[in-house]
Write a protein that holds these residues in place. Structure first.
Motif, PDB file in Angstrom:
ATOM      1  N   LYS A 105     -37.585 -18.646  33.428  1.00 34.76           N
ATOM      2  CA  LYS A 105     -38.859 -19.289  33.112  1.00 34.76           C
ATOM      3  C   LYS A 105     -39.906 -18.953  34.186  1.00 34.76           C
ATOM      4  O   LYS A 105     -41.078 -18.705  33.887  1.00 34.76           O
TER       5      LYS A 105
ATOM      6  N   ASN B 276     -43.292 -16.859  33.749  1.00 31.96           N
ATOM      7  CA  ASN B 276     -44.577 -17.402  34.199  1.00 31.96           C
ATOM      8  C   ASN B 276     -45.317 -16.406  35.111  1.00 31.96           C
ATOM      9  O   ASN B 276     -46.535 -16.269  35.036  1.00 31.96           O
TER      10      ASN B 276
ATOM     11  N   HIS C 155     -49.331 -16.704  29.069  1.00 33.16           N
ATOM     12  CA  HIS C 155     -49.071 -17.684  28.006  1.00 33.16           C
ATOM     13  C   HIS C 155     -49.908 -18.925  28.297  1.00 33.16           C
ATOM     14  O   HIS C 155     -50.566 -18.998  29.355  1.00 33.16           O
ATOM     15  N   HIS C 156     -49.857 -19.897  27.393  1.00 36.96           N
ATOM     16  CA  HIS C 156     -50.738 -21.057  27.584  1.00 36.96           C
ATOM     17  C   HIS C 156     -50.440 -21.803  28.881  1.00 36.96           C
ATOM     18  O   HIS C 156     -51.316 -22.403  29.486  1.00 36.96           O
ATOM     19  N   GLY C 157     -49.167 -21.760  29.319  1.00 43.18           N
ATOM     20  CA  GLY C 157     -48.758 -22.475  30.541  1.00 43.18           C
ATOM     21  C   GLY C 157     -49.385 -21.907  31.812  1.00 43.18           C
ATOM     22  O   GLY C 157     -49.499 -22.628  32.817  1.00 43.18           O
ATOM     23  N   ASN C 158     -49.744 -20.639  31.811  1.00 41.19           N
ATOM     24  CA  ASN C 158     -50.415 -20.063  33.004  1.00 41.19           C
ATOM     25  C   ASN C 158     -51.852 -19.656  32.679  1.00 41.19           C
ATOM     26  O   ASN C 158     -52.395 -18.725  33.277  1.00 41.19           O
TER      27      ASN C 158
ATOM     28  N   LYS D  18     -49.133 -15.103  36.173  1.00 41.14           N
ATOM     29  CA  LYS D  18     -49.334 -15.897  37.396  1.00 41.14           C
ATOM     30  C   LYS D  18     -49.616 -15.013  38.624  1.00 41.14           C
ATOM     31  O   LYS D  18     -50.382 -15.403  39.513  1.00 41.14           O
TER      32      LYS D  18
END
Lengths: 90, 320
Positions: free
Chosen positions: B3, B7, B12-15, B20
């Motif tokens: 994961k 990242n 993606h939406h999370g970063n 990153k």
């Protein structure tokens, strides 16, 4: 259509300017081969040029944001540190 | 772990739809990491002198022959090898190792001309060329010939004699090969023709060239080439921090690690990582048609491509 053409021309001029900057950096770097201070100066100037170019280019494209300028600055900083560490290890 | 890597490398939406590694804080960390590597290399060089250094295979004969070949190609007379000048060149190199400096003038103010006088070579004209960390004799002379001031010394009609020293030792914690060329024209002529001496007084050093009186010396016979192998181990066993190479010896220095090669490898790996992330990030953003306000990946890619080309083409060796 006319507007798009104008924008494309503007972008092309920007890219040409950047390419000339890169080429000049490359040529002057090797012209001053063995002269560390000159080479370091050339690389630092190229880094500043890249940051300035990025900011102006996005301003001309109409999508400028301080974070974009910071991105170009950090990318330039990384490139400058990569090359300075080489110059001072020769 | 997976994961975390996702990242780092994949937008993606999370970063915030950007790998990153390309975020500002990560780029800052990469810069700091690079600086840390450089500090580490410098510390290793100081703590373990002789582990880091430059491999070289340089001979006095080759330097002399290449210098004279360049002069002949320009229709100039060849320079005679003078052992007294070679001695002054060696003393200059020894002084640089002893006082740990890399310059024509020592930190204590000692000029190159001191070494000429110290060995009893009184000159009408004198000059000095310095080089360090080159891999072979050809590269040394080539670098000098490409520099206008050094070329001026090599191609000057004012000099009649030359002395060359190739000395290996530890400079700033790194195994280093210094090459010193001392050019001269003995001032016997000056004693008999004062007018010429007066003219020579206007010649101040460029990287070289001064004036003052005396002595012409016998021309030496060059001996057969002798190879001297120097390794970090032999350097550590030697109480002196330098090794001299006589007139016609060749010096082969084989340190464990070249600091330049080490830095080049690390920096190419770092640039490669950034290039891979930029390509992956750019391709995913393009294929997903994600709209984001950001710098242009392909512009950054062209910057790092330039960086890699410069790193690959950079070779060791410095002249002053």
């Amino acid at each position: 259509m006319f507007f798009n053409h104008k924008k494309t021309t503007k972008t092309k001029i920007d890219y040409l300017f950047l390419a000339v900057g890169f080429l000049a950096t490359f040529i002057f770097y090797f012209i001053f081969n063995g002269q560390q201070i000159m080479q370091a100066g050339i690389i630092i100037c190229a880094g500043l040029f890249y940051t300035l170019w990025g900011s102006l280019h996005h301003q001309r494209e109409g999508d400028f944001h301080p974070k974009i300028a910071m991105e170009y600055f950090l990318m330039a900083s990384l490139a400058v540190v990569l090359l300075l560490s080489i110059i001072f290890r020769i | 772990m997976r994961k975390h890597l996702h990242n780092l490398f994949v937008p993606h939406h999370g970063n915030n739809h950007k790998a990153k590694i390309l975020h500002h804080d990560s780029l800052s960390k990469l810069v700091l990491l690079l600086l840390f590597f450089q500090v580490l290399i410098t510390v290793v060089a100081r703590v373990k002198p002789g582990v880091l250094g430059y491999a070289s295979n340089i001979s006095v004969d080759q330097i002399l022959n290449l210098t004279n070949a360049n002069r002949q190609s320009d229709g100039l007379s060849t320079l005679s090898f003078n052992p007294t000048l070679a001695q002054s060149a060696k003393e200059k190199a020894q002084d640089m190792f002893a006082k740990n400096y890399w310059a024509h003038n020592a930190p204590d103010g000692t000029t190159p001309w001191y070494f000429f006088k110290n060995v009893g070579y009184n000159y009408l004209y004198a000059g000095e060329n310095l080089a360090r960390d080159f891999g072979d004799s050809d590269s040394v002379v080539k670098a000098w010939m490409e520099s206008p001031t050094h070329r001026e010394n090599i191609m000057s009609g004012r000099y009649a004699e030359i002395g060359i020293a190739v000395v290996n030792g530890i400079l700033n914690g790194q195994e280093t090969t210094l090459v010193v060329q001392h050019f001269g024209k003995p001032s016997v002529v000056a004693a008999t023709i004062p007018a010429q001496a007066a003219i020579s007084n206007s010649n101040k050093p460029i990287v070289a060239a001064t004036t003052e009186p005396l002595v012409a010396l016998a021309q030496p016979e060059l001996q057969s080439v002798e190879m001297v192998e120097i390794t970090p181990a032999s350097l550590n066993n030697n109480k002196l921090n330098y090794t001299l190479v006589q007139e016609s010896q060749s010096l082969v220095a084989t340190p464990a690690i070249s600091p330049l090669d080490l830095t080049k490898s690390l920096n190419i790996a770092m640039s490669g990582l950034v290039i891979i992330v930029l390509v992956l990030d750019g391709w995913l953003i393009y294929s997903r048609k994600t709209v984001r306000r950001s710098g242009k990946n392909f512009i950054h890619l062209s910057l790092f491509a330039l960086v890699v080309i410069i790193i690959v083409l950079t070779k060791s060796g410095k002249i002053i």
